[in-house]
Design a protein around this motif. Structure first.
Motif, PDB file in Angstrom:
ATOM      1  N   UNK A  78       0.819  -1.214   0.000  1.00 12.04           N
ATOM      2  CA  UNK A  78       0.000   0.000   0.000  1.00 12.04           C
ATOM      3  C   UNK A  78       0.851   1.261   0.000  1.00 12.04           C
ATOM      4  N   UNK A  79       1.901   1.273   0.806  1.00 11.58           N
ATOM      5  CA  UNK A  79       2.722   2.472   0.910  1.00 11.58           C
ATOM      6  C   UNK A  79       3.707   2.604  -0.250  1.00 11.58           C
ATOM      7  N   UNK A  80       3.898   1.529  -1.029  1.00  9.30           N
ATOM      8  CA  UNK A  80       4.921   1.530  -2.077  1.00  9.30           C
ATOM      9  C   UNK A  80       4.695   2.568  -3.156  1.00  9.30           C
ATOM     10  N   UNK A 263       3.501  -3.227   6.767  1.00  8.41           N
ATOM     11  CA  UNK A 263       2.966  -2.898   5.446  1.00  8.41           C
ATOM     12  C   UNK A 263       1.820  -3.840   5.102  1.00  8.41           C
ATOM     13  N   UNK A 264       1.086  -3.470   4.067  1.00 12.67           N
ATOM     14  CA  UNK A 264      -0.038  -4.273   3.596  1.00 12.67           C
ATOM     15  C   UNK A 264       0.237  -4.734   2.175  1.00 12.67           C
ATOM     16  N   UNK A 265       0.391  -6.043   1.928  1.00 14.63           N
ATOM     17  CA  UNK A 265       0.601  -6.531   0.552  1.00 14.63           C
ATOM     18  C   UNK A 265      -0.650  -6.290  -0.295  1.00 14.63           C
ATOM     19  N   UNK A 266      -0.445  -5.900  -1.543  1.00 18.20           N
ATOM     20  CA  UNK A 266      -1.574  -5.580  -2.414  1.00 18.20           C
ATOM     21  C   UNK A 266      -1.634  -6.432  -3.680  1.00 18.20           C
ATOM     22  N   UNK A 267      -0.564  -7.160  -3.985  1.00 17.46           N
ATOM     23  CA  UNK A 267      -0.515  -7.966  -5.218  1.00 17.46           C
ATOM     24  C   UNK A 267      -0.025  -9.364  -4.874  1.00 17.46           C
ATOM     25  N   UNK A 268      -0.799 -10.367  -5.228  1.00 16.77           N
ATOM     26  CA  UNK A 268      -0.381 -11.736  -4.939  1.00 16.77           C
ATOM     27  C   UNK A 268       0.798 -12.121  -5.827  1.00 16.77           C
ATOM     28  N   UNK A 269       1.460 -13.197  -5.428  1.00 17.38           N
ATOM     29  CA  UNK A 269       2.577 -13.696  -6.233  1.00 17.38           C
ATOM     30  C   UNK A 269       2.103 -14.076  -7.626  1.00 17.38           C
TER      31      UNK A 269
END
Length: 352
Positions: A78-80, A263-269
């Motif tokens: 999210x913060x990226x 952080x919060x991941x937003x895109x799966x592998x």
């Protein structure tokens, strides 16, 4: 042995060139021994400054064309996005200022080169000019610093208000271990002095702490997409740095203390593997590996993209190999995986 011989040959060639240069200078009988630059010297130096300017711009354009493809893909947190925007703006400002200042520097070196017919102008000061070239950098840098502080405050907003997943990253020469907080989402107490390898207590968890019983220790990091993750970081031996480049996340792991990052991941592998930049990179890497495989070289199996946790501190001779695979998946996939893992309490019961 071959590198040593190569270095020796290069040194000998350099000495030979230097000696030939001295011989050439001595052979120029009519050459002037004056230490004062001549008109010809000034002219050549002016042209060389322009030539170097062209070289500077050329190598910059070449670098953008050649190496832009090795940059990281879009941020997977999210913060990226804000982080990348701040970085991009900083580079744009630096590039514009560098382009203009380098042009003026080399142009003036040519235009105002030494000339016996021209007398240098004594220019004491100009308050207006000094104010302009002082206030503009102040305003630009103040804006970047304030934006940076705002971004840093948002990134480091570590709290428990959003029901975050709590995970410990444990660093040691030269590997990573992850510890999930279990159903209670509270990590049990741990101390390096309580490490007992014989009894499978590799992280030094306190057996007497009830919060430690449901903790889960793994060697592969799984994260649910869209859920905030609070990382608690420890180091067993030396200073390490937990670096997750695709999430634009990094925090030092310091012996004797706990550091944190969230952080919060937003895109799966799986989704990131379909990203055009990632697809292109995988294709290029596997092309190189195929060429090496044809020559019979080792470690040339086809590569597949994965998120990765690295150590970004030079922590010893195997620092380069201190890595952990990260898998970002859906909530359902994550729940199924975490349910299949053995808790610390059960693992300790099985060895007693």
């Amino acid at each position: 042995m071959t590198p040593l011989l190569t270095i020796v040959v290069l040194v000998l060639v350099a000495i030979a060139i230097w000696q030939m240069t001295k011989i050439f200078e001595l052979s120029q009988i009519r050459a002037s021994n004056s230490q004062v630059a001549s008109e010809t010297d000034n002219k050549y130096n002016g042209y060389l400054m322009f030539a170097f300017l062209i070289f500077l711009y050329g190598i910059t354009i070449f670098s953008f064309w050649k190496y832009s493809k090795v940059l990281l893909p879009e941020a997977a947190s999210e913060h990226g996005g804000g982080y990348d925007s701040l970085m991009a703006l900083s580079f744009v400002i630096i590039f514009i200022v560098q382009t203009l200042t380098q042009f003026l520097l080399h142009y003036f070196a040519y235009k105002y080169r030494g000339d016996r017919e021209r007398k240098a102008l004594f220019y004491a000061d100009n308050d207006r000019l000094e104010f302009i070239w002082t206030i503009i950098p102040v305003i630009v840098l103040a804006g970047l610093i304030l934006w940076g502080l705002y971004a840093w405050t948002n990134i480091m907003d570590i709290n428990d208000e959003d029901d975050p997943l709590t995970i410990e990253l444990y660093a040691q020469q030269f590997n990573w271990t992850a510890r999930y907080a279990g159903n209670d989402n509270v990590l049990g107490d741990a101390n390096v002095r309580m490490i007992d390898i014989d009894n499978a207590n590799i992280l030094g968890l306190d057996n007497a702490d009830p919060n430690a019983a449901d903790d889960i220790i793994v060697k592969e990091l799984h994260l649910p997409v869209g859920r905030k993750v609070n990382f608690k970081m420890r180091s067993q031996d030396v200073l390490h740095s937990a670096y997750m480049p695709h999430f634009r996340a990094q925090m030092n792991c310091v012996p004797g203390m706990i550091t944190q990052f969230s952080f919060t991941p937003t895109i799966t592998t799986a989704e990131m593997r379909q990203n055009p930049d990632v697809v292109d990179k995988v294709k290029r890497v596997n092309g190189i590996r195929a060429e090496k495989a044809a020559k019979g070289m080792d470690n040339t199996d086809p590569w597949e993209f994965d998120y990765i946790l690295l150590c970004n501190k030079i922590c010893g001779k195997s620092h380069y190999n201190m890595q952990m695979k990260i898998i970002v998946e859906t909530e359902e996939e994550y729940n199924a995986w975490i349910a299949s893992q053995q808790t610390f309490g059960k693992s300790m019961a099985s060895v007693q």
